[in-house]
Motif scaffolding. Structure first.
Motif, mmCIF file in Angstrom:
data_model
loop_
_atom_site.group_PDB
_atom_site.id
_atom_site.type_symbol
_atom_site.label_atom_id
_atom_site.label_comp_id
_atom_site.label_asym_id
_atom_site.label_seq_id
_atom_site.Cartn_x
_atom_site.Cartn_y
_atom_site.Cartn_z
ATOM 1 N N GLU A 1 42.062 -35.444 -1.994
ATOM 2 C CA GLU A 1 41.124 -34.320 -2.003
ATOM 3 C C GLU A 1 40.079 -34.491 -3.110
ATOM 4 N N LEU A 2 40.537 -34.891 -4.298
ATOM 5 C CA LEU A 2 39.604 -35.128 -5.406
ATOM 6 C C LEU A 2 38.600 -36.207 -5.031
ATOM 7 N N ARG A 3 39.092 -37.293 -4.453
ATOM 8 C CA ARG A 3 38.196 -38.401 -4.103
ATOM 9 C C ARG A 3 37.222 -37.992 -3.015
ATOM 10 N N SER A 4 37.659 -37.141 -2.093
ATOM 11 C CA SER A 4 36.741 -36.697 -1.038
ATOM 12 C C SER A 4 35.647 -35.788 -1.611
ATOM 13 N N MET A 5 35.954 -35.136 -2.755
ATOM 14 C CA MET A 5 34.927 -34.348 -3.458
ATOM 15 C C MET A 5 33.971 -35.244 -4.232
ATOM 16 N N GLY A 6 34.355 -36.500 -4.440
ATOM 17 C CA GLY A 6 33.529 -37.421 -5.219
ATOM 18 C C GLY A 6 34.031 -37.666 -6.623
ATOM 19 N N VAL A 7 35.104 -36.976 -7.018
ATOM 20 C CA VAL A 7 35.711 -37.226 -8.330
ATOM 21 C C VAL A 7 36.429 -38.573 -8.264
ATOM 22 N N ARG A 8 36.294 -39.365 -9.341
ATOM 23 C CA ARG A 8 36.967 -40.665 -9.362
ATOM 24 C C ARG A 8 38.392 -40.507 -9.905
ATOM 25 N N VAL A 9 39.286 -41.345 -9.414
ATOM 26 C CA VAL A 9 40.675 -41.326 -9.887
ATOM 27 C C VAL A 9 41.020 -42.732 -10.383
ATOM 28 N N ALA A 10 41.649 -42.802 -11.544
ATOM 29 C CA ALA A 10 42.028 -44.087 -12.140
ATOM 30 C C ALA A 10 43.531 -44.137 -12.356
ATOM 31 N N LEU A 11 44.100 -45.316 -12.170
ATOM 32 C CA LEU A 11 45.507 -45.536 -12.553
ATOM 33 C C LEU A 11 45.511 -46.094 -13.971
ATOM 34 N N ASP A 12 46.052 -45.293 -14.886
ATOM 35 C CA ASP A 12 46.066 -45.597 -16.315
ATOM 36 C C ASP A 12 47.216 -46.551 -16.642
ATOM 37 N N ASP A 13 47.064 -47.301 -17.734
ATOM 38 C CA ASP A 13 48.127 -48.200 -18.204
ATOM 39 C C ASP A 13 48.592 -49.112 -17.076
ATOM 40 N N PHE A 14 47.627 -49.572 -16.271
ATOM 41 C CA PHE A 14 48.015 -50.307 -15.064
ATOM 42 C C PHE A 14 48.696 -51.620 -15.413
ATOM 43 N N GLY A 15 49.785 -51.873 -14.722
ATOM 44 C CA GLY A 15 50.532 -53.110 -14.929
ATOM 45 C C GLY A 15 51.817 -52.885 -15.691
ATOM 46 N N THR A 16 51.907 -51.751 -16.373
ATOM 47 C CA THR A 16 53.171 -51.389 -17.021
ATOM 48 C C THR A 16 53.586 -50.029 -16.462
ATOM 49 N N VAL B 1 42.988 -45.551 -5.139
ATOM 50 C CA VAL B 1 42.243 -44.906 -6.217
ATOM 51 C C VAL B 1 40.927 -45.669 -6.405
ATOM 52 N N ASP B 2 40.140 -45.252 -7.387
ATOM 53 C CA ASP B 2 38.827 -45.860 -7.613
ATOM 54 C C ASP B 2 38.853 -46.924 -8.695
ATOM 55 N N GLU B 3 39.810 -46.797 -9.605
ATOM 56 C CA GLU B 3 39.751 -47.622 -10.812
ATOM 57 C C GLU B 3 41.147 -47.990 -11.292
ATOM 58 N N LEU B 4 41.288 -49.208 -11.797
ATOM 59 C CA LEU B 4 42.520 -49.628 -12.462
ATOM 60 C C LEU B 4 42.210 -49.810 -13.931
ATOM 61 N N LYS B 5 43.002 -49.159 -14.778
ATOM 62 C CA LYS B 5 42.811 -49.285 -16.211
ATOM 63 C C LYS B 5 43.857 -50.235 -16.760
ATOM 64 N N LEU B 6 43.398 -51.424 -17.092
ATOM 65 C CA LEU B 6 44.298 -52.485 -17.560
ATOM 66 C C LEU B 6 45.001 -52.036 -18.828
ATOM 67 N N ASP B 7 46.321 -52.079 -18.805
ATOM 68 C CA ASP B 7 47.084 -51.665 -19.978
ATOM 69 C C ASP B 7 46.733 -52.519 -21.192
ATOM 70 N N SER B 8 46.732 -51.880 -22.356
ATOM 71 C CA SER B 8 46.308 -52.587 -23.574
ATOM 72 C C SER B 8 47.173 -53.813 -23.873
ATOM 73 N N SER B 9 48.437 -53.808 -23.452
ATOM 74 C CA SER B 9 49.283 -54.980 -23.715
ATOM 75 C C SER B 9 48.705 -56.224 -23.018
ATOM 76 N N PHE B 10 48.063 -56.026 -21.851
ATOM 77 C CA PHE B 10 47.458 -57.160 -21.126
ATOM 78 C C PHE B 10 46.079 -57.501 -21.672
ATOM 79 N N THR B 11 45.387 -56.475 -22.195
ATOM 80 C CA THR B 11 44.103 -56.732 -22.848
ATOM 81 C C THR B 11 44.315 -57.673 -24.026
ATOM 82 N N GLN B 12 45.414 -57.439 -24.730
ATOM 83 C CA GLN B 12 45.641 -58.135 -25.993
ATOM 84 C C GLN B 12 46.398 -59.450 -25.844
#
Ligand code: C2E
Ligand code: MG
Ligand code: MG
Ligand code: MG
Length: 268
Positions: free
Chosen positions: A162-177, A190-201
């Protein structure tokens, strides 16, 4: 206010679970009052473009200015709020404060990410309350991203859709853990994957793999927890277009964030 949520049975009064090192009985009882008494506040951590560090927007991060314990980080009260149901009024407070702040930023290309919990998404009418706030503050839905760490397909996914159909973006946080899974992504896009900081580092293939996954699913990827120029360069080389972390900026007060926007651009 909290009494209303209590009356509706959303907020329990029993606090049965324990976290180490805190007077959680006290904290649980105090948190409801803290929301109503204005003891919560938000910091805004810039999300920047790579490689030029242009500010694209911010993530809102809650803090509790506790009258005797001092400033409390979210890990000390968000899990408690999720267990007791207080997360529902807490998230409503956060959403209003964050969207209200977004409305004061004159550059209307700036975006804002707000953390919500799966419990919020299960509340009937959650997407509608977000729609009301966006309308009230005159904010285009595309400027808002809601970050969640998990989505249960039956109970939370309808709100995501429903949020996405309104145009609001949805992200999966801490993705990968944590609780996110490939099943979750295919069952509930969803619209976005947020790479967990453990993988950033880390210097392993996870960052590249998550970007490939995001692209193949038509999603964007953002890296969080960037602390060094080497990490920023590597992410850019891998193809990440945006990132967040102490290397670019700490979570900032609204005043400092506005100064950053109007002042000299951050060094590249
Ligand atoms: P998150 O959503 O993954 O937010 C990123 C966390 O990493 C923030 O911690 C941020 O201050 C921290 N961080 C940012 N850059 C760096 C970096 O370069 N290095 C390191 N080591 N850390 C970095 P914070 O503010 O303590 O928030 C912790 C978590 O609490 C958040 O993780 C989110 O899950 C939750 N949270 C924060 N605000 C809210 C809120 O308003 N509502 C809800 N439901 N949860 C929130
Ligand atoms: Mg987040
Ligand atoms: Mg995160
Ligand atoms: Mg995190």
């Amino acid at each position: 206010d909290i009494a209303m949520y209590r009356a509706k049975g959303i907020v329990g009064t029993a606090f049965l679970h324990f976290t180490p090192g805190a007077d959680h009985h006290d904290l649980g009882a105090e948190l409801g009052k803290a929301i109503d008494d204005g003891q919560l506040y938000l910091l805004y951590q810039p999300i920047v473009a790579l490689p030029d560090h242009r500010v694209l927007g911010a993530e809102a991060l809650v803090r509790w200015r506790h009258p005797t314990h001092g400033t409390l980080p979210p890990q000390s009260f968000i899990p408690l709020a999720e267990r007791t149901g207080l997360i529902v009024p807490l998230s409503q407070w956060v959403l209003r404060a964050a969207i209200g702040q977004l409305a004061t930023w004159t550059d209307d290309s700036l975006t804002l990410s707000v953390n919500v919990s799966a419990r919020d998404l299960r509340e009937p009418g959650f997407a509608a309350t977000v729609a009301v706030l966006l309308t009230e503050y005159g904010i285009a839905p595309r400027r808002l991203t809601l970050e969640v760490t998990s989505i249960d397909s039956d109970e939370s996914c309808p709100s995501v859709a429903e949020l996405r159909s309104m145009g609001v973006r949805v992200a999966l946080d801490d993705f990968g853990t944590g609780p996110s899974s490939l099943t979750m992504l295919t069952d509930c896009p969803v619209d976005e994957l947020k790479l967990d900081s453990s993988f950033t580092q880390a210097r392993n293939p996870a960052a590249a793999t998550v970007l490939t996954l995001a692209r193949s699913l038509g999603m964007t990827a953002v890296a969080e927890g960037v602390e060094t120029p080497d990490q920023a360069n590597r992410l850019h080389d891998l193809g990440y277009g945006s990132a967040q972390g102490f290397y670019f900026a700490r979570p900032l007060s609204p005043e400092k964030f506005s100064e950053l926007l109007t002042g000299t651009p951050m060094a590249a």
